[in-house]
Motif scaffolding. Structure first.
Motif, PDB file in Angstrom:
ATOM      1  N   VAL A 119      11.382  -0.876  19.344  1.00  0.00           N
ATOM      2  CA  VAL A 119      11.437   0.115  18.264  1.00  0.00           C
ATOM      3  C   VAL A 119      12.727  -0.052  17.464  1.00  0.00           C
ATOM      4  CG1 VAL A 119      11.585   2.579  17.736  1.00  0.00           C
ATOM      5  CG2 VAL A 119       9.924   1.761  19.414  1.00  0.00           C
ATOM      6  N   ARG A 120      13.834  -0.286  18.169  1.00  0.00           N
ATOM      7  CA  ARG A 120      15.105  -0.507  17.469  1.00  0.00           C
ATOM      8  C   ARG A 120      15.029  -1.776  16.610  1.00  0.00           C
ATOM      9  NH1 ARG A 120      17.709   1.205  22.604  1.00  0.00           N
ATOM     10  NH2 ARG A 120      18.651   3.252  22.251  1.00  0.00           N
ATOM     11  N   MET A 121      14.390  -2.824  17.136  1.00  0.00           N
ATOM     12  CA  MET A 121      14.241  -4.062  16.364  1.00  0.00           C
ATOM     13  C   MET A 121      13.435  -3.820  15.090  1.00  0.00           C
ATOM     14  SD  MET A 121      13.534  -6.891  19.358  1.00  0.00           S
ATOM     15  CE  MET A 121      13.312  -8.217  18.176  1.00  0.00           C
ATOM     16  N   GLU A 122      12.344  -3.047  15.209  1.00  0.00           N
ATOM     17  CA  GLU A 122      11.531  -2.747  14.032  1.00  0.00           C
ATOM     18  C   GLU A 122      12.333  -1.950  13.009  1.00  0.00           C
ATOM     19  OE1 GLU A 122       7.205  -0.858  12.800  1.00  0.00           O
ATOM     20  OE2 GLU A 122       8.070  -0.319  14.737  1.00  0.00           O
ATOM     21  N   ASN A 123      13.061  -0.952  13.483  1.00  0.00           N
ATOM     22  CA  ASN A 123      13.865  -0.135  12.567  1.00  0.00           C
ATOM     23  C   ASN A 123      14.934  -0.972  11.869  1.00  0.00           C
ATOM     24  OD1 ASN A 123      12.390   2.123  13.243  1.00  0.00           O
ATOM     25  ND2 ASN A 123      13.857   2.860  14.764  1.00  0.00           N
ATOM     26  N   MET A 124      15.545  -1.902  12.612  1.00  0.00           N
ATOM     27  CA  MET A 124      16.555  -2.777  12.012  1.00  0.00           C
ATOM     28  C   MET A 124      15.942  -3.651  10.919  1.00  0.00           C
ATOM     29  SD  MET A 124      18.616  -4.007  15.437  1.00  0.00           S
ATOM     30  CE  MET A 124      19.460  -5.331  14.567  1.00  0.00           C
ATOM     31  N   LEU A 125      14.750  -4.196  11.188  1.00  0.00           N
ATOM     32  CA  LEU A 125      14.101  -5.059  10.208  1.00  0.00           C
ATOM     33  C   LEU A 125      13.683  -4.275   8.967  1.00  0.00           C
ATOM     34  CD1 LEU A 125      12.996  -7.779   9.368  1.00  0.00           C
ATOM     35  CD2 LEU A 125      10.915  -7.286  10.673  1.00  0.00           C
ATOM     36  N   VAL A 126      13.133  -3.077   9.177  1.00  0.00           N
ATOM     37  CA  VAL A 126      12.740  -2.238   8.045  1.00  0.00           C
ATOM     38  C   VAL A 126      13.957  -1.886   7.190  1.00  0.00           C
ATOM     39  CG1 VAL A 126      11.851   0.042   7.409  1.00  0.00           C
ATOM     40  CG2 VAL A 126      10.668  -1.311   9.141  1.00  0.00           C
ATOM     41  N   ARG A 127      15.069  -1.552   7.847  1.00  0.00           N
ATOM     42  CA  ARG A 127      16.290  -1.211   7.108  1.00  0.00           C
ATOM     43  C   ARG A 127      16.807  -2.414   6.315  1.00  0.00           C
ATOM     44  NH1 ARG A 127      17.171   2.714   4.939  1.00  0.00           N
ATOM     45  NH2 ARG A 127      17.627   1.351   3.202  1.00  0.00           N
ATOM     46  N   TRP A 128      16.736  -3.598   6.935  1.00  0.00           N
ATOM     47  CA  TRP A 128      17.200  -4.822   6.277  1.00  0.00           C
ATOM     48  C   TRP A 128      16.367  -5.113   5.031  1.00  0.00           C
ATOM     49  CZ3 TRP A 128      14.674  -9.803   6.192  1.00  0.00           C
ATOM     50  CH2 TRP A 128      15.467 -10.821   5.638  1.00  0.00           C
ATOM     51  N   LEU A 174      17.408  -5.051   1.122  1.00  0.00           N
ATOM     52  CA  LEU A 174      17.207  -6.287   0.369  1.00  0.00           C
ATOM     53  C   LEU A 174      16.567  -6.021  -0.987  1.00  0.00           C
ATOM     54  CD1 LEU A 174      17.541  -9.404   0.802  1.00  0.00           C
ATOM     55  CD2 LEU A 174      15.146  -9.424   1.513  1.00  0.00           C
ATOM     56  N   VAL A 175      15.608  -5.085  -1.025  1.00  0.00           N
ATOM     57  CA  VAL A 175      14.908  -4.803  -2.283  1.00  0.00           C
ATOM     58  C   VAL A 175      15.518  -3.635  -3.043  1.00  0.00           C
ATOM     59  CG1 VAL A 175      12.741  -5.752  -1.437  1.00  0.00           C
ATOM     60  CG2 VAL A 175      13.196  -3.329  -1.138  1.00  0.00           C
ATOM     61  N   GLY A 176      16.595  -3.042  -2.499  1.00  0.00           N
ATOM     62  CA  GLY A 176      17.295  -1.998  -3.232  1.00  0.00           C
ATOM     63  C   GLY A 176      16.783  -0.595  -3.022  1.00  0.00           C
ATOM     64  N   TYR A 177      16.078  -0.337  -1.914  1.00  0.00           N
ATOM     65  CA  TYR A 177      15.618   1.019  -1.632  1.00  0.00           C
ATOM     66  C   TYR A 177      16.786   1.875  -1.152  1.00  0.00           C
ATOM     67  CZ  TYR A 177      10.698  -0.399  -1.905  1.00  0.00           C
ATOM     68  OH  TYR A 177       9.480  -0.850  -2.327  1.00  0.00           O
ATOM     69  N   PRO A 178      16.706   3.191  -1.343  1.00  0.00           N
ATOM     70  CA  PRO A 178      17.810   4.065  -0.921  1.00  0.00           C
ATOM     71  C   PRO A 178      17.887   4.181   0.597  1.00  0.00           C
ATOM     72  CG  PRO A 178      15.960   5.367  -1.706  1.00  0.00           C
ATOM     73  CD  PRO A 178      15.633   3.936  -2.026  1.00  0.00           C
ATOM     74  N   ALA A 179      18.982   4.763   1.069  1.00  0.00           N
ATOM     75  CA  ALA A 179      19.194   4.909   2.510  1.00  0.00           C
ATOM     76  C   ALA A 179      18.139   5.795   3.159  1.00  0.00           C
ATOM     77  CB  ALA A 179      20.586   5.478   2.766  1.00  0.00           C
ATOM     78  N   SER A 180      17.494   6.641   2.367  1.00  0.00           N
ATOM     79  CA  SER A 180      16.469   7.543   2.906  1.00  0.00           C
ATOM     80  C   SER A 180      15.123   6.853   3.106  1.00  0.00           C
ATOM     81  CB  SER A 180      16.280   8.735   1.959  1.00  0.00           C
ATOM     82  OG  SER A 180      15.908   8.282   0.657  1.00  0.00           O
ATOM     83  N   ALA A 181      14.987   5.609   2.632  1.00  0.00           N
ATOM     84  CA  ALA A 181      13.709   4.900   2.733  1.00  0.00           C
ATOM     85  C   ALA A 181      13.399   4.548   4.180  1.00  0.00           C
ATOM     86  CB  ALA A 181      13.740   3.633   1.878  1.00  0.00           C
ATOM     87  N   GLY A 182      12.127   4.504   4.495  1.00  0.00           N
ATOM     88  CA  GLY A 182      11.690   4.143   5.836  1.00  0.00           C
ATOM     89  C   GLY A 182      10.383   3.384   5.771  1.00  0.00           C
ATOM     90  N   GLY A 183       9.843   3.057   6.920  1.00  0.00           N
ATOM     91  CA  GLY A 183       8.580   2.336   6.938  1.00  0.00           C
ATOM     92  C   GLY A 183       8.261   1.849   8.331  1.00  0.00           C
ATOM     93  N   HIS A 184       7.268   0.980   8.424  1.00  0.00           N
ATOM     94  CA  HIS A 184       6.922   0.372   9.701  1.00  0.00           C
ATOM     95  C   HIS A 184       6.343  -1.009   9.446  1.00  0.00           C
ATOM     96  CE1 HIS A 184       2.913   1.756   8.529  1.00  0.00           C
ATOM     97  NE2 HIS A 184       2.428   0.894   9.397  1.00  0.00           N
ATOM     98  N   ILE A 185       6.316  -1.830  10.473  1.00  0.00           N
ATOM     99  CA  ILE A 185       5.780  -3.181  10.355  1.00  0.00           C
ATOM    100  C   ILE A 185       4.293  -3.137  10.678  1.00  0.00           C
ATOM    101  CG2 ILE A 185       5.900  -5.543  11.222  1.00  0.00           C
ATOM    102  CD1 ILE A 185       8.824  -4.960  11.970  1.00  0.00           C
ATOM    103  N   ALA A 186       3.479  -3.611   9.745  1.00  0.00           N
ATOM    104  CA  ALA A 186       2.033  -3.644   9.948  1.00  0.00           C
ATOM    105  C   ALA A 186       1.604  -5.047  10.357  1.00  0.00           C
ATOM    106  CB  ALA A 186       1.313  -3.225   8.668  1.00  0.00           C
ATOM    107  N   SER A 187       0.392  -5.152  10.871  1.00  0.00           N
ATOM    108  CA  SER A 187      -0.112  -6.450  11.323  1.00  0.00           C
ATOM    109  C   SER A 187      -0.477  -7.363  10.164  1.00  0.00           C
ATOM    110  CB  SER A 187      -1.333  -6.248  12.225  1.00  0.00           C
ATOM    111  OG  SER A 187      -2.353  -5.548  11.520  1.00  0.00           O
ATOM    112  N   GLY A 188      -0.636  -6.803   8.968  1.00  0.00           N
ATOM    113  CA  GLY A 188      -0.989  -7.614   7.809  1.00  0.00           C
ATOM    114  C   GLY A 188      -1.145  -6.756   6.572  1.00  0.00           C
TER     115      GLY A 188
END
Length: 205
Positions: free
Chosen positions: A71-80, A84-98
């Motif tokens: 979970v920490r790895m996913e959060n780190m990747l989402v934050r990165w 990278l694309v310039g989203y604000p610090a409040s942005a979030g998300g998750h990794i999907a399979s496709g």
């Protein structure tokens, strides 16, 4: 490969030979550096090793309690990616399979964020172009929005959505008493790699 699955297995060497002959060699070679069609990437060693480690460790990452590391790895990747694309610090998300699952998640999120209910679906309007991936309309059906109106916005000579045409379509739908709801713009289409003018479209939205 047309034979039924037998009750008894075959030796590993025979299984690998069958896999190579009937699965790996026929069809397109998406792992080749010369493969430029569609989305699937090449068979990069580091990615394969990552898949292997994920498979053998088999950590459940659906909730933090059972897999805090993944979970920490996913959060780190989402934050990165967000940075990278310039989203604000409040942005979030998750990794999907496709892309198909990611599109479904986005459509359900948009549906709920705008408070669409069953009675609203027939008057809700979705705007996209002929270059849009078919998974968008598939996701609309899965999300219960098969009744939604779909508008194909004209494109320019580089297959990008024309903002002025989008604006005209939205105005016309509002005059009809419909509810403009979703604009499915693309940052690189599957067929042509077209990138819609996202800033202009965001201003209209």
């Amino acid at each position: 490969m047309a034979a039924p699955i037998a009750e008894r297995g075959i030796p590993l060497a025979a299984a690998i030979e069958l896999l190579e002959r009937d699965v790996v060699r026929p069809g397109g070679t998406t792992a080749s550096g010369a493969h430029l069609a569609y989305i699937p990437g090449g068979g990069i060693y580091h990615s394969a090793l990552g898949d292997y480690l994920a498979a053998v460790s088999n950590k459940y990452a659906g909730i933090f309690f059972t897999g805090p590391g993944p979970v920490r790895m996913e959060n780190m990747l989402v934050r990165w990616v967000a940075d990278l694309v310039g989203y604000p610090a409040s942005a979030g998300g998750h990794i999907a399979s496709g892309g198909s699952i990611a599109t479904l998640a986005a459509i359900v999120t948009a549906r709920d964020a705008h408070g669409l209910k069953g009675g609203d679906y027939a008057s809700a309007v979705v705007y996209l172009t002929t270059q849009a991936h078919h998974c968008i309309e598939k996701a609309l059906r899965i999300a219960g929005l098969a009744e939604a109106q779909v508008r194909r916005v004209p494109t320019d000579e580089r297959f990008r959505m024309r903002p002025e045409a989008l604006e005209q379509a939205i105005a016309a739908d509002r005059e009809r008493g419909l509810r403009p709801w979703l604009i499915a713009a693309a940052a690189g289409t599957t067929d042509t790699g077209a990138v819609d003018p996202l800033d202009a479209i965001a201003t209209i939205a």
